[in-house]
Design a protein around this motif. Structure first.
Motif, PDB file in Angstrom:
ATOM      1  N   GLY A   1      12.259   0.945   8.644  1.00  0.00           N
ATOM      2  CA  GLY A   1      11.248   1.979   8.854  1.00  0.00           C
ATOM      3  C   GLY A   1      10.633   2.501   7.575  1.00  0.00           C
ATOM      4  N   LEU A   2      10.711   1.722   6.499  1.00  0.00           N
ATOM      5  CA  LEU A   2      10.220   2.168   5.198  1.00  0.00           C
ATOM      6  C   LEU A   2       8.884   1.540   4.825  1.00  0.00           C
ATOM      7  CD1 LEU A   2      13.627   2.093   3.284  1.00  0.00           C
ATOM      8  CD2 LEU A   2      12.462   4.077   4.271  1.00  0.00           C
ATOM      9  N   ALA A   3       8.314   0.762   5.714  1.00  0.00           N
ATOM     10  CA  ALA A   3       6.981   0.176   5.501  1.00  0.00           C
ATOM     11  C   ALA A   3       6.521  -0.440   6.804  1.00  0.00           C
ATOM     12  CB  ALA A   3       7.016  -0.889   4.399  1.00  0.00           C
ATOM     13  N   SER A   4       5.226  -0.642   6.925  1.00  0.00           N
ATOM     14  CA  SER A   4       4.688  -1.432   8.025  1.00  0.00           C
ATOM     15  C   SER A   4       4.337  -2.809   7.487  1.00  0.00           C
ATOM     16  CB  SER A   4       3.438  -0.771   8.620  1.00  0.00           C
ATOM     17  OG  SER A   4       2.367  -0.813   7.696  1.00  0.00           O
TER      18      SER A   4
ATOM     19  N   ARG B   1       0.841  -1.198   0.000  1.00  0.00           N
ATOM     20  CA  ARG B   1       0.000   0.000   0.000  1.00  0.00           C
ATOM     21  C   ARG B   1       0.876   1.247   0.000  1.00  0.00           C
ATOM     22  NH1 ARG B   1      -2.518  -3.506   3.699  1.00  0.00           N
ATOM     23  NH2 ARG B   1      -4.550  -4.266   2.952  1.00  0.00           N
ATOM     24  N   GLU B   2       0.465   2.225  -0.776  1.00  0.00           N
ATOM     25  CA  GLU B   2       1.250   3.449  -0.895  1.00  0.00           C
ATOM     26  C   GLU B   2       1.042   4.339   0.328  1.00  0.00           C
ATOM     27  OE1 GLU B   2       3.750   5.190  -1.515  1.00  0.00           O
ATOM     28  OE2 GLU B   2       3.496   5.461  -3.691  1.00  0.00           O
ATOM     29  N   ARG B   3       2.131   4.651   1.023  1.00  0.00           N
ATOM     30  CA  ARG B   3       2.076   5.553   2.178  1.00  0.00           C
ATOM     31  C   ARG B   3       2.957   6.783   1.967  1.00  0.00           C
ATOM     32  NH1 ARG B   3      -2.560   3.762   4.191  1.00  0.00           N
ATOM     33  NH2 ARG B   3      -2.441   1.619   5.026  1.00  0.00           N
ATOM     34  N   ASP B   4       3.548   6.926   0.765  1.00  0.00           N
ATOM     35  CA  ASP B   4       4.366   8.094   0.432  1.00  0.00           C
ATOM     36  C   ASP B   4       5.461   8.343   1.470  1.00  0.00           C
ATOM     37  OD1 ASP B   4       2.921   8.790  -1.942  1.00  0.00           O
ATOM     38  OD2 ASP B   4       1.316   9.553  -0.665  1.00  0.00           O
ATOM     39  N   LEU B   5       6.149   7.279   1.890  1.00  0.00           N
ATOM     40  CA  LEU B   5       7.207   7.425   2.890  1.00  0.00           C
ATOM     41  C   LEU B   5       8.494   7.980   2.279  1.00  0.00           C
ATOM     42  CD1 LEU B   5       6.720   4.210   5.063  1.00  0.00           C
ATOM     43  CD2 LEU B   5       5.982   6.548   5.533  1.00  0.00           C
TER      44      LEU B   5
ATOM     45  N   TYR C   1       8.142  -1.740  -4.611  1.00  0.00           N
ATOM     46  CA  TYR C   1       9.541  -1.497  -4.281  1.00  0.00           C
ATOM     47  C   TYR C   1      10.357  -2.700  -4.729  1.00  0.00           C
ATOM     48  CZ  TYR C   1       7.937   2.141  -0.952  1.00  0.00           C
ATOM     49  OH  TYR C   1       7.364   3.242  -0.368  1.00  0.00           O
ATOM     50  N   GLY C   2      11.539  -2.424  -5.246  1.00  0.00           N
ATOM     51  CA  GLY C   2      12.458  -3.494  -5.610  1.00  0.00           C
ATOM     52  C   GLY C   2      13.627  -3.515  -4.652  1.00  0.00           C
TER      53      GLY C   2
END
Length: 506
Positions: free
Chosen positions: A384-387, A311-315, A352-353
């Protein structure tokens, strides 16, 4: 008798397809043999999964050669986006701009560390290293020892699986072209103007680039179709197992398909972008023992990418992040929506790759796809780049021999092979990254093919393709050289010495 083909191109990457396209356009009969059963493009292919598209590494479309830029336009037309370049380094739980912007880096490191970095840089400027022996020496001379330890050592050793002291200085000269801390500071104060001649722009500092709407594979799929439209062939799932020089002249190339069936092709020229080590094994008659031994000692670094759909969270909006943390195995993270929104079919999602550098057969390479997706998911959350709840699924693509290794002695080994082929194997042409065991960018690989085609069409050697990107600083600083234009090549002079010549047209 096998059917006679004018040229066989081994490999459907940027160099092989560029050569085949230009030759077929000129009316030559061409067949491209590619081992991959699905994709063209080599390491510049674009893989897909459920409508999501992702690179095998990121591939910017920017070149100092106008001829290369024009060829991209000729093949793909208006299917390019103009994209801002943004990349950063993840270090010590913070993101630092890359290329390094001195004020950003020093401010985030803190006062004491910043002072250490500046003093370290001042020390090398007072006593520069005129003859760096390895990657560590080269980078230290450009940035100082402290910045080398912080921003270069960990990532570089992840990529290559070896100590920086064991990596040739040539690799740094090709990959960190023309850049030093003083130039990074100057760039931060006065960014490069788009009006500057492209030959004067340091490629490492380019602020924007073009990119095909659906990834670099789009370029090479279009090239393959145009080759077919000119009457050529692009055959996938074909492993070249033998390349034999005929006593009466010409060549026979044997390719094996996935069922094990073999087919023999006859041709006047062979253009090879297959790994130099494998080429040496396939050649017949056999190479001298010393040359075969040199080829056997060439090494490669392999690569895999775990594409995670989430899901896109614009982190972060970077095209990619370099991960310098030693606490995780991932080396680089691509944000494919930032390369092109069209790579992601659903606006509420992203892809993300996560890139891992390894050797074929090691524990990472041999892990199951499920274990690799789990590893990548865990490390993305750890950074810390995604949950965890936002990660939906993933897939894995493995790429063998992604990078030729520049270790101690590689230059002598390549020179031995090159000299033998030049002296005794007329009609065999080496191009591209693995074909020349030379860490070329996509545009450099294309340039080697463009010059090779000019040599074939002329019936003699007008250009020495080995001069393309040979001296990175020399070319990247914008002085005359083969990278700037295919009209500036190198013609053989007496005794094999190469001298620059300007050639107008064919």
């Amino acid at each position: 008798m096998p059917p006679m083909t004018s040229v066989i191109c081994i490999g459907a990457g940027p160099s092989g397809l560029t050569a085949a396209y230009l030759l077929s356009k000129a009316g030559r009969q061409v067949t491209v043999l590619e081992q991959d059963p699905v994709y063209v493009g080599g390491i510049s292919k674009t893989a897909t999964h459920k409508g999501f598209a992702f690179d095998i590494g990121g591939h910017r479309f920017f070149s100092k050669s106008q001829e290369v830029e024009d060829l991209w336009d000729e093949i793909l037309g208006d299917q390019f986006l103009e994209r801002p370049r943004k990349s950063r380094i993840y270090y010590n739980n913070r993101l630092f701009n890359y290329p390094l912007r001195a004020f950003d880096a020093l401010s985030k490191l803190g006062v004491l560390e910043a002072i250490r970095c500046v003093l370290s840089y001042a020390r090398v400027r007072l006593r520069p290293n005129a003859a760096p022996r390895n990657f560590r020496d080269w980078v230290t001379d450009k940035f100082g020892k402290r910045l080398f330890e912080i921003f270069f050592r960990t990532y570089t050793e992840k990529v290559w699986g070896m100590k920086c002291e064991d990596i040739s200085a040539d690799w740094a000269a090709q990959r960190i072209k023309g850049l030093s801390l003083s130039k990074a500071i100057w760039h931060a104060l006065l960014p490069q103007r788009s009006s500057r001649p492209r030959q004067e722009i340091i490629k490492t500092l380019v602020d924007s680039f073009r990119y095909p709407v659906r990834g670099p594979g789009m370029m090479w799929e279009a090239a393959a179709e145009k080759i077919r439209g000119h009457g050529g062939e692009v055959r996938l799932g074909q492993q070249v197992v033998a390349i034999t020089r005929q006593e009466q002249g010409g060549w026979q190339v044997v390719a094996r398909d996935q069922s094990g069936a073999e087919r023999t092709y006859a041709c006047a020229h062979v253009i090879s972008s297959m790994p130099m080590r494998e080429l040496a094994t396939a050649l017949g008659p056999k190479l001298p023992a010393s040359v075969s031994a040199a080829a056997e000692q060439l090494r490669y670094r392999d690569f895999l990418v775990v594409a995670l759909i989430l899901r896109e969270r614009d982190l972060f909006d970077d095209n990619w992040l370099y991960i310098h943390s030693p606490d995780v195995k991932v080396g680089r993270i691509q944000n494919f929506k930032s390369w092109s929104p069209a790579m992601v079919p659903e606006p509420s999602l992203n892809c993300y790759g996560l890139e891992y550098f390894c050797f074929a057969g090691d524990g990472l390479w041999s892990s199951s796809d499920a274990d690799l997706v789990e590893l990548a998911s865990r490390e993305l959350v750890q950074l810390g780049l995604a949950s965890r709840a936002d990660i939906l699924e993933g897939c894995v693509v493995r790429q063998e021999k992604a990078y030729p290794i520049y270790d101690a002695g590689y230059q002598e080994r390549v020179a031995a092979i090159r000299d033998e082929l030049h002296a005794h194997w007329p009609g065999l042409h080496l191009v591209g990254r693995n074909g020349m065991h030379k860490y070329n960018n996509q545009d450099h690989a294309m340039m080697t093919a463009m010059l090779t085609v000019k040599n074939i069409l002329a019936g003699r050697m007008l250009y020495d393709v080995w001069r393309v990107n040979e001296d990175a600083e020399y070319h990247e600083e914008g002085r005359a050289g083969a990278e700037v234009s295919v009209r500036q090549g190198y013609r053989a002079a007496g005794g094999g010495r190469m001298v620059p010549v300007a050639v107008g047209g064919d």
